[in-house]
Enzyme design. Structure first.
Site, PDB file in Angstrom:
ATOM      1  N   CYS A  66       0.613  -0.727  -0.151  1.00 55.21           N
ATOM      2  CA  CYS A  66      -0.130   0.187  -0.198  1.00 55.21           C
ATOM      3  C   CYS A  66       0.805   0.963   0.142  1.00 55.21           C
ATOM      4  O   CYS A  66       0.596   2.313  -0.862  1.00 55.21           O
ATOM      5  CB  CYS A  66      -1.145  -0.089   0.975  1.00 55.21           C
ATOM      6  SG  CYS A  66      -1.795  -1.282   0.963  1.00 55.21           S
TER       7      CYS A  66
ATOM      8  N   GLU B 103       3.934   1.518   2.116  1.00 54.72           N
ATOM      9  CA  GLU B 103       5.757   1.038   2.741  1.00 54.72           C
ATOM     10  C   GLU B 103       6.686   1.536   1.764  1.00 54.72           C
ATOM     11  O   GLU B 103       6.657   0.835   1.388  1.00 54.72           O
ATOM     12  CB  GLU B 103       5.248  -0.366   3.331  1.00 54.72           C
ATOM     13  CG  GLU B 103       4.143  -0.440   3.875  1.00 54.72           C
ATOM     14  CD  GLU B 103       2.964  -1.432   3.608  1.00 54.72           C
ATOM     15  OE1 GLU B 103       2.114  -0.613   2.365  1.00 54.72           O
ATOM     16  OE2 GLU B 103       2.739  -2.792   3.129  1.00 54.72           O
TER      17      GLU B 103
END
Lengths: 277, 839
Positions: free
Chosen positions: B436, B438
């Site tokens: 997502c 990171e």
């Protein structure tokens, strides 16, 4: 005009211009259709026209009033100082900086509160923030003159060239506005852009739009004209104010229609014409 | 210099996409059967050897297919968008859900009766042998209790492989698996039988060699299939295409790529097969525009490649990225809704020397997402002060299509954030994004980025209940909340519950971590992560240079608003007593109990009676149920609770550019991110906080009672670092400024900020310009990430009513894009409810 009197501060009384008071009914941040870049719009309360299509009918009266919004009473209008407003305007400086945006005064009609408008524009200007007003110029020219030293851009409404029709749909004739448009243009002190609200049944024929464009093209320095298609987003507010909406049933002009009018503008003048703000 | 002009879409791509979405995705059993066969044959061998043998066995025998008109080949299932299963991680949930998986709400899969039978058969072997079972036995009882009470959910890696990695694609492209085998052999040659680590290292290196050989053989199977299909093909054009495919597969990924087309095919095998070895998702291609560029540039300079064909190949890869799929348990499917594999591909940004390296491929990757208009890859864009303007305009054009891509990332925050975690400046400049949001250093990090969802609202509930939850002691006894005389005392109690719950989450994560190391080390993945070959251990055992564990907290906005409201109303203005506040929460601000509360309360009462040895029959059940249903506050109390709700409404909220509230929120976020930093994981790395919820804010909100910010029981909690839905009333700039006041540098596992726009906010060139300026301004203020939904409310409502007309409607859910119509109704509602910005 007497309603505005308490906010007219005599020039001889020396006071900090940041303490000048005005009456507003809304502030909208991240406005992207009213001047260059990302802007903060301060909506001033009170207007001398009563345009039938007005999408901010709660702005027309200077007095603080109540409007029903989704079943709840909402107080419309509050008194503020230039200092309060400029602090709010300052908040979006990072966004002005990146986008070339700034402050826009709208309304209502900001020329109905010329001292407040002037001082707020001045405060922005002194902080290096770009300034604009959205106004229909129906005021003594001296009021416009007061603003000009602090005004980067004037988005001026010209709604019609025919005085009778103008009066019928807005409540006032248009001679003073046309004259103010010329004087403002001649002053050379601000970037003047002509905006036309395109209202079906009022001014949406090719001839009417070309008439306005033709006039605009005679104003020295004017390079741009915006055609703003009529929308109905203000309709519910008339109900909320217990007023009748005279344009009930009228549909916004189609995209094709707007394109036709844009071409019509280009046919009669060299102005850069865009649809929307 | 790079080109920005549009490249037309080839008609092949439309057909590939249509074929991909013609049917509901299907579960296949081939992998499950093959891995079981292999495990049965290798009982007693070292686990790393068994893993490599099993991987090789699967690749030798799993059915292969070349789909119509494909230019890039390699499919893990015969059915388009199908999925294999991974019983070595967990199977019980699948066993339990075999009959419902086809009809469930979120991410349904078709499954044939024959397949169910086969899976039931192989599952027998796996009882007691999975990572999830081992993990449970390693966990502390209080951690298990906290999981049962929904304080946090480590479900992702508990049930599945870890994934969440970017391997050294560039190395495979350059030297092929033959090259990697040679590296492993050289390392093996250096080992002396008397070395202390000989046993482990030699077995690991042999496992690497076996895995890489298996991949080479797998590609050869494709070469033969392509040849065979070519010989039977009557269409001369397709025949020639198939011959070229065969030639490609004979060369790569065995050898280094000699052309852009070969590089594309080689990339694909790496990407696909990592997802055959393990069920871990978020296998992220990372800086694709950078490592593919040398091959593109060379072919362009030699005149061997046209931009049109290069674009078509990229588009084909984009389609393939959507061909992979994964079945999750029903609860996780709600949290990760949208069949997403989170394969994050990032373009633009700087090289190790800090120069901007946006190139033709950066633009063409954006173009590919415009062409295929599908959720994968999760396309990301790196933004820094030196990003070329036209590159961002092109990205904004993609945003305008409403696909929810790309996500925008701020180099100016992420680079120092990674340096703060030990990366060198050069490494940090080369970062990419996993899953997502990171960030990490590619090719040398095992980030364990999605380690758990931590519900920051639950510890506050524990404060109100003195550590108890539904009759059990779950947290710490922090004292009677109504007797806390200062806000300081109250806030301290919250911090204590937070710290305690965080320590339990760490315990659970580390238990799972050890289980993966012991039961599912991954030799193929490890062959492409530094410094596994040098150290002679797998990624799962700590072979990577950088090791992190990154669980994400969510509900920051709810907690900031809650604690702020309590400070104001109870302690400063004294308008509400703590006792009243507590009652108002229990009674859901006068709204009464919802069905969920009624069920929970009844169950708890019955449990208590049973525990006390009282008889419980049907009559007792119905009388208790009736009693609970009829429990109502007096009209005066009800009115007071509603009044309290109104008072809360008037307290300033996070997200409106009110510095006092925003800096308070920053401090509240620290209650999660600061304690995290002191914990270590079994791979020798540290914990780091993220603040993003994927789409779990909806289901996990469903497990949370009313909160002091006025949020009603069981409704969604705030999404990522975004303000609570509907609470940001001053528009996008105010919301962005508020969010930028959180400390994004410390949240090195990523933060997520969602904004939703009506398409007309981006209309015309001017709309794009202002949109880009908004992103730049948020990033000037040190925000980390920004993503956008550009779609009208009307469109979404219509899509709910007529899903058949909106099969391709993509929305940005949280950290990724998903097809709107595949989401559950409640998540759809949440997306619609989010404040529309700009008008």
């Amino acid at each position: 005009m007497s309603a505005y009197a308490e906010y007219r501060v005599p020039e001889r009384k020396k006071m900090d211009y940041l303490d000048t008071k005005g009456r507003i009914f809304d502030v909208q941040r991240y406005s992207i259709h009213d001047g260059p870049g990302i802007r903060t719009i301060v909506f001033l309360k009170g207007c001398v026209l009563r345009c039938r299509w007005c999408c901010n009918p709660e702005s027309q009266e200077f007095r603080i009033q109540t409007m029903k919004v989704q079943g709840k009473d909402k107080i419309i209008g509050r008194d503020v100082t230039v200092r309060e407003m400029i602090e709010l305007v300052e908040k979006d400086r990072p966004y002005y900086y990146r986008s070339g945006g700034g402050l826009t005064l709208s309304g209502g009609e900001c020329l109905c509160q010329p001292e407040f408008s002037r001082d707020l524009l001045r405060a922005a200007k002194e902080r290096g923030i770009h300034t604009a007003i959205e106004s229909m110029a129906c005021a003594p020219y001296e009021h416009i003159e007061m603003l000009l030293p602090y005004l980067d851009m004037y988005l001026m409404d010209i709604k019609h060239t025919n005085p009778a029709k103008h009066k019928e749909f807005t409540g006032r004739s248009n001679e003073r506005m046309m004259e103010n448009a010329r004087k403002t243009a001649l002053s050379g002190k601000t970037d003047l852009i002509i905006r036309v609200p395109v209202i079906p049944t009022f001014n949406d024929t090719v001839e009417e739009i070309q008439g306005i464009a033709g006039f605009a093209s005679t104003l020295p320095g004017v390079k741009k004209i915006h055609l703003l298609p009529y929308h109905r987003l203000g309709q519910d507010k008339y109900d909320g104010l217990g007023r009748e909406y005279f344009l009930d049933g009228i549909l916004p002009p189609s995209n094709e229609k707007m394109e036709t009018l844009k071409k019509a503008v280009h046919a009669v003048c060299g102005l850069d014409c865009q649809i929307g703000g | 210099m790079f080109h920005t002009t549009d490249i037309p879409k080839s008609s092949r791509i439309t057909r590939l996409v249509d074929n991909l979405y013609a049917k509901m995705p299907e579960i296949e059993s081939a992998r499950a059967k093959l891995i079981t066969e292999s495990y049965q044959a290798t009982e007693g061998m070292p686990i790393i050897t068994r893993r490599a043998e099993a991987f090789a066995h699967i690749l030798r025998h799993i059915p292969i297919i070349i789909r119509d008109e494909e230019l890039i080949v390699g499919s893990s299932t015969l059915a388009p968008r199908g999925c294999q299963t991974f019983p070595e991680y967990s199977f019980q949930w699948l066993e339990d859900e075999l009959d419902t998986v086809e009809t469930r709400n979120a991410d349904p899969f078709y499954i044939a009766e024959e397949t169910k039978k086969e899976l039931r058969e192989v599952h027998k072997y796996w009882r007691g042998k999975t990572t999830s079972e081992l993990a449970t036995s390693y966990m502390a009882p209080e951690a298990i209790r906290a999981i049962d009470h929904n304080i946090f959910t480590p479900g992702n890696y508990f049930y599945n492989g870890v994934g969440h990695v970017t391997v050294k694609y560039e190395e495979v492209l350059a030297i092929g698996y033959e090259g990697i085998i040679a590296k492993a052999r050289a390392e093996l040659n250096k080992c002396q039988v008397g070395d202390g680590d000989y046993a482990r290292k030699s077995h690991f290196l042999n496992a690497v060699i076996l895995s890489c050989q298996a991949v080479i053989e797998y590609a050869q199977r494709y070469a033969m299939l392509a040849d065979e299909m070519a010989s039977q093909c009557s269409d001369p054009v397709r025949k020639q295409e198939l011959y070229v495919i065969a030639e490609n597969c004979r060369r790569v990924p065995a050898k280094g790529a000699s052309s852009f087309y070969e590089a594309c095919q080689s990339f694909w095998f790496v990407q696909q097969l990592l997802q055959v070895e393990s069920s871990g998702h978020s296998i992220s291609p990372g800086r694709f525009d950078q490592y593919m560029y040398p091959y593109y540039k060379k072919d362009m300079e030699n005149g061997n490649l046209s931009r049109e064909f290069a674009q078509e190949l990229l588009d084909c890869i984009w389609v393939k990225l959507n061909d992979l799929n994964k079945v999750r348990d029903a609860a996780s499917a709600e949290g990760f809704a949208g069949y997403s594999l989170f394969q994050n591909l990032i373009v633009g940004g700087q090289n190790k020397d800090g120069e901007d390296v946006t190139n033709d491929l950066s633009i063409m990757c954006i173009q590919a997402s415009m062409h295929v208009h599908l959720p994968m890859p999760s396309l990301s864009v790196r933004v820094w002060n030196g990003s070329p303007h036209e590159f961002l305009i092109k990205a904004a054009e993609l945003t305008r299509t409403g696909i929810g891509l790309p996500a925008y990332y701020n180099d100016e925050v992420i680079i120092p954030a990674l340096q703060n975690r030990g990366a060198t400046l050069e490494e940090a400049r080369g970062y990419n994004i996993i899953g997502c949001v990171e960030p990490q250093v590619p090719g040398k990090t095992d980030g364990w980025h999605d380690a758990a969802f931590f519900n920051m609202c639950r510890p506050l509930e524990l404060v109100f209940a003195n550590g108890e939850d539904r009759g059990e002691m779950v947290g710490l006894p922090t004292g009677d909340v109504t007797k806390m005389t200062t806000f300081h005392e109250f806030y301290d109690a919250y911090k204590k519950q937070m710290e305690y719950c965080i320590s339990l989450m760490v315990n659970a994560d580390n238990a799972i971590d050890v289980a993966h190391a012991e039961r599912c080390p991954l030799p193929f993945l490890s062959s492409m992560v530094d410094d596994c070959i040098g150290r002679g251990i797998s990624v799962q055992e700590g072979g990577a240079v950088y090791n992190f564990t990154g669980p994400q907290g969510f509900g920051v906005a709810n907690m900031a608003d809650s604690l702020y409201a309590i400070r104001k109303l109870v302690y400063e203005e004294k308008k509400v007593s703590m006792e009243e506040y507590k009652e108002a929460l229990i009674w859901n601000f006068g709204k009464g109990f919802d069905q969920q509360t009624i069920t929970e309360m009844t169950t708890d009462l019955l449990k208590k009676m049973q525990a006390e040895g009282k008889p419980v029959d049907e009559k007792t059940v119905s009388s208790i149920l009736n009693a609970v249903m009829n429990m109502k506050p007096t009209p005066e109390k009800k009115a007071r609770y509603e009044e309290i709700h109104n008072l809360i409404d008037e307290v300033p909220k996070f997200g409106n550019d009110i510095p006092d509230v925003d800096y308070f929120a920053r401090d509240v976020a620290y209650t999660y991110s600061r304690p995290m930093e002191k914990y270590k994981n079994p791979r020798g790395g540290q914990f780091q906080a993220g603040l993003y919820p994927v789409s779990a804010n909806v289901p996990l909100g469903g497990q949370t009672g009313a909160t002091p910010d006025g949020r009603y029981a069981h409704t969604p909690v705030a999404d990522g670092v975004s303000p609570s839905a509907g609470n940001d009333v001053n528009g996008p700039t105010a919301a962005a400024t508020s969010v930028s006041r959180l400390d994004h540098f410390i949240c090195s596992n990523g933060t997520l900020f969602n904004q939703k726009f009506h398409p007309s906010a981006l209309s015309g060139r001017e709309g794009l310009e202002k949109f880009v300026a908004l992103i730049r301004s948020y990033f000037d203020q040190k925000g980390m990430h920004m993503q956008f939904n550009v779609v009208s409310r009307e469109t979404l409502l219509d899509a709910q009513e007529h899903p058949e007309n909106y099969k391709h409607l993509v929305v940005r859910v949280a950290g990724y894009s998903a097809l709107f119509t595949t989401l559950s109704r409640s998540l759809q509602d949440d997306i619609i409810r989010r404040t529309e910005q700009g008008f």
